[in-house]
Design an enzyme around this catalytic site. Structure first.
Site, short mmCIF file in Angstrom:
data_model
loop_
_atom_site.label_atom_id
_atom_site.label_comp_id
_atom_site.label_asym_id
_atom_site.label_seq_id
_atom_site.Cartn_x
_atom_site.Cartn_y
_atom_site.Cartn_z
N CYS A 16 47.27 45.50 46.31
CA CYS A 16 48.29 45.26 45.31
C CYS A 16 47.86 45.36 43.88
O CYS A 16 47.50 46.41 43.42
CB CYS A 16 48.97 43.97 45.62
N ARG A 19 55.15 42.85 43.94
CA ARG A 19 54.66 43.84 44.92
C ARG A 19 54.23 43.18 46.22
O ARG A 19 53.93 43.85 47.18
CB ARG A 19 53.46 44.59 44.31
N TRP A 44 46.73 41.95 49.03
CA TRP A 44 47.62 41.98 50.20
C TRP A 44 46.69 42.35 51.33
O TRP A 44 46.24 43.48 51.44
CB TRP A 44 48.69 43.04 49.95
N ASN A 101 41.60 48.14 44.96
CA ASN A 101 42.83 48.44 45.71
C ASN A 101 42.54 49.62 46.60
O ASN A 101 41.90 50.57 46.17
CB ASN A 101 43.97 48.82 44.75
N GLY A 102 42.99 49.53 47.84
CA GLY A 102 42.83 50.66 48.75
C GLY A 102 41.96 50.29 49.93
O GLY A 102 41.71 49.12 50.19
N GLU A 123 69.96 52.82 56.52
CA GLU A 123 69.55 52.14 55.28
C GLU A 123 70.07 50.71 55.26
O GLU A 123 69.35 49.78 54.90
CB GLU A 123 70.06 52.94 54.08
N LYS A 167 67.71 47.30 54.92
CA LYS A 167 67.93 46.25 53.90
C LYS A 167 68.00 44.89 54.58
O LYS A 167 67.36 43.93 54.16
CB LYS A 167 69.23 46.53 53.13
N GLU A 202 64.62 43.88 56.12
CA GLU A 202 63.58 43.70 55.10
C GLU A 202 63.67 42.36 54.40
O GLU A 202 62.66 41.74 54.10
CB GLU A 202 63.78 44.79 54.04
N HIS A 231 75.04 56.06 75.06
CA HIS A 231 73.79 56.55 75.66
C HIS A 231 72.76 55.45 75.77
O HIS A 231 71.56 55.70 75.75
CB HIS A 231 73.25 57.72 74.81
N LYS A 277 55.71 46.49 47.60
CA LYS A 277 56.67 47.38 46.95
C LYS A 277 56.26 48.84 47.11
O LYS A 277 57.09 49.70 47.27
CB LYS A 277 56.76 47.06 45.46
C1 AGP Z 1 62.73 50.16 50.95
O1 AGP Z 1 63.59 49.07 50.72
C2 AGP Z 1 61.34 49.74 51.33
N1 AGP Z 1 60.75 48.96 50.30
C3 AGP Z 1 60.47 50.90 51.75
O2 AGP Z 1 61.02 51.46 52.93
C4 AGP Z 1 60.34 52.03 50.70
O3 AGP Z 1 61.56 52.71 50.58
C5 AGP Z 1 59.29 53.02 51.20
O4 AGP Z 1 58.05 52.35 51.27
C6 AGP Z 1 59.16 54.24 50.28
O5 AGP Z 1 58.82 53.81 48.99
P1 AGP Z 1 58.90 54.87 47.78
O6 AGP Z 1 60.36 55.23 47.59
O7 AGP Z 1 58.31 54.17 46.61
O8 AGP Z 1 58.10 56.08 48.21
#
Ligand code: AGP
Length: 587
Positions: A4, A29, A72, A98-99, A465, A469, A472, A488, A582
């Site tokens: 993060c 984030r 994170w 990070n990474g 989508e 939401k 999430e 099906h 994020k």
């Molecule tokens: C969406 O609500 C999520 N946070 C997640 O699916 C996000 O859309 C996905 O990680 C892609 O992120 P980006 O658009 O920054 O590439």
């Protein structure tokens, strides 16, 4: 390792305090531990804690220089020992990262005998630099030698008691230098720098920087030649990156959507036309994206088919490689990403470019890795999106794709009209009474074990989508699916009172989706109709005026609001859902 936030300052009145507020601007984030190290009175001092930042000030001495990190966890649990910054054996070197260092096991062998406090890959790098410093007396060169050994997508920041500068190195995870003469700063995210400066330098992959209060020197990992970097001006205001009175970023960003769409209708027509032309010219076209962005891409697939009669494929970023074999110099890769840092999307674009394809991106963050990787970029200009759950960026992507589809028919004005109609519909959804009803529904359904969302045609990605939401931010198991799929197998899941959202817009899918909903109702499901007109079979009705091809936009806003209120009803923080970040910058 962390995925993060990074924040550092080279010369401040109270580095600890400034870094703490910088980290707080990054906490949207998502993270599970944090730490700060400062240069104080002849040695480094640090404060590290698990959990969220729950203090208003640090217990660190006033200092000019410091580095801070929100972690994170992926390698190693959530413990103080694993929190960054990490130190070397002397305690004079502090490192944040990070990474993921993919080859950390090999590198670990080189620091045998060093006392490690945690079990992270990051800490090994700190000890490797300590070891290198024994022979290479210059910190910058020692860090340069070590980071060249690392593999993976990383960002490192190093501070040492005996050197008057910070070293920052990037191979994949974002790092931005805040240019402020006398007080240069560093962060993983532009938004946290805005209160200090709007002049920034985006470090590129394979670059390493020496940052002192008045000096910024950038070189590539593999040469000593100085790189003259472009200083960019970020035209976001700190205010636009704040909640400005809303209880959560998610709600603020939902309410930003009418102005985001208005801005697109008024200022993105030319770029959408260019996108349409590029699509018309290409032999095969792939949109590539992840998560919410992938549903915007899937919606685009329906819009290009339905409006322009054009085949534009869409693929999930992490699946794109498996389409190898026909990506070539005649291909067009359209990447969609809010952050421009999603590793699965970035790697897909690199993969397509390696095969000669042209890359055009729809991205919200100027200067992001994806922005800089693409041949052309259309900025969403949706303003900073900070809630983990993407809302306005989704609508912005779909709106731009809609304009491009109309542009291919040379009917862009029609697209502008549809977007303005959608904007008016969204304003109605955002008014007090409608929101009150959505809140009531959320309270009613907050204990649901699962929820289904039905749609056909372009309402199918809308259903996906909507489900994301709800999942999430409320953690309710929600599943979006093509209404035709009920018979099906999916219908086996319907229990008594299972809530089922049905997107039934005024289009060619209406009759079939209603009959699909009847199947659910016949088995005890509760039908929440999202439609331009009531229907006797709806147990609950959420009106959405018809705005033609752009009806997906207000439809999705209804779902965004319902998801938000479900989270509140369940006592959750919609801005910082568990386990999520994020921007997913690691694979
Ligand atoms: C969406 O609500 C999520 N946070 C997640 O699916 C996000 O859309 C996905 O990680 C892609 O992120 P980006 O658009 O920054 O590439």
């Amino acid at each position: 390792m962390g995925m993060c936030g990074i924040f550092a300052t080279t010369n401040d009145q109270d580095a600890g305090k400034t870094i703490l507020s910088g980290l707080k601007k990054l906490e949207y984030r998502g993270y599970d531990s944090w730490g700060i190290a400062v240069k104080g009175g002849g040695k480094l001092r640090s404060q590290k804690q698990t959990g969220r930042i729950a203090v208003s000030k640090t217990n660190l001495p006033k200092s000019k220089m410091g580095i801070g990190h929100t972690r994170w966890a992926t390698h190693g649990g959530v413990t103080i020992g694993n929190a960054h910054p990490h130190f070397d054996c002397t305690g004079k070197l502090a490192l944040i990262h990070n990474g993921i260092v993919d080859n950390y096991q090999d590198l670990e062998k080189k620091v045998k005998g060093h006392e490690l406090a945690g079990e992270t890959d990051s800490e090994i790098i700190a000890h490797l630099i300590e070891k290198e410093l024994k022979t290479e007396k210059d910190l910058f060169l020692a860090v340069k030698k070590v980071v060249r050994l690392t593999e993976g997508y990383n960002a490192f920041v190093v501070m040492h008691q005996d050197f008057p500068y910070l070293v920052a190195a990037k191979t994949g995870s974002p790092l931005v230098i805040g240019v402020k003469p006398g007080e240069n700063l560093l962060s993983s995210d532009v938004a946290s720098l805005l209160g200090h400066t709007k002049q920034v330098i985006f470090l590129e992959d394979g670059q390493i920087a020496k940052i002192a209060p008045d000096v910024i020197r950038i070189e590539s990992y593999t040469s000593a030649k100085e790189i003259k970097s472009v200083v960019q001006t970020i035209n976001w205001t700190a205010k636009s990156a704040s909640k400005s009175g809303f209880p959560h970023f998610m709600l603020k960003e939902i309410y930003d959507q009418p102005s985001v769409l208005t801005n697109i209708a008024e200022s993105k027509v030319k770029e959408a036309r260019e996108l349409g032309k590029a699509i018309a010219k290409a032999k095969n076209i792939f949109m590539v994206a992840c998560g919410t962005a992938s549903y915007a891409a899937l919606a685009g697939q329906y819009l290009f088919a339905g409006i322009a009669g054009k085949q534009v494929n869409s693929a999930i970023g992490s699946e794109f490689y498996y389409y190898d074999g026909f990506i070539n110099t005649r291909s067009l890769c359209i990447a969609l990403s809010q952050s421009g840092e999603t590793i699965d999307t970035l790697q897909s674009v690199k993969f397509a470019k390696d095969r000669g394809a042209k890359a055009i991106s729809l991205v919200n963050v100027k200067g992001s890795s994806l922005d800089r990787l693409s041949d052309e970029t259309i900025l969403l200009t949706a303003g900073p999106e900070k809630a983990v759950a993407s809302t306005k960026a989704f609508l912005a992507k779909v709106a731009i794709l809609l304009l491009a589809a109309h542009a291919m028919n040379r009917k862009t004005p029609h697209g502008v009209i549809e977007i303005k109609q959608a904007t008016r519909a969204i304003r109605r959804i955002l008014d007090f009474k409608y929101q009150k009803y959505l809140k009531k529904l959320a309270v009613k359904f907050k204990h649901s074990h699962s929820m289904f969302i039905l749609g056909r045609g372009v309402s199918y990605p809308a259903a996906l989508e909507a489900a994301l939401k709800i999942k999430e931010v409320s953690y309710i198991h929600a599943e979006g699916f093509a209404a035709g799929e009920l018979k099906h197998g999916v219908i086996a899941l319907v229990n008594q009172n299972t809530p089922c959202l049905v997107f039934a817009p005024n289009d060619e899918t209406y009759r079939d989706v209603i009959s699909g909903a009847m199947e659910v109702k016949a088995r005890g499901g509760l039908i929440i109709g999202i439609s331009h007109k009531p229907n006797p079979m709806f147990d609950f009705y959420l009106p959405v005026p018809d705005s033609g091809n752009s009806t997906i936009l207000p439809n999705v806003v209804v779902a965004q609001c319902l998801a938000y209120y479900l989270a509140l009803a369940r006592g959750l923080d919609p801005d910082m859902p568990r386990n999520l970040a994020k921007s997913v910058t690691v694979k």
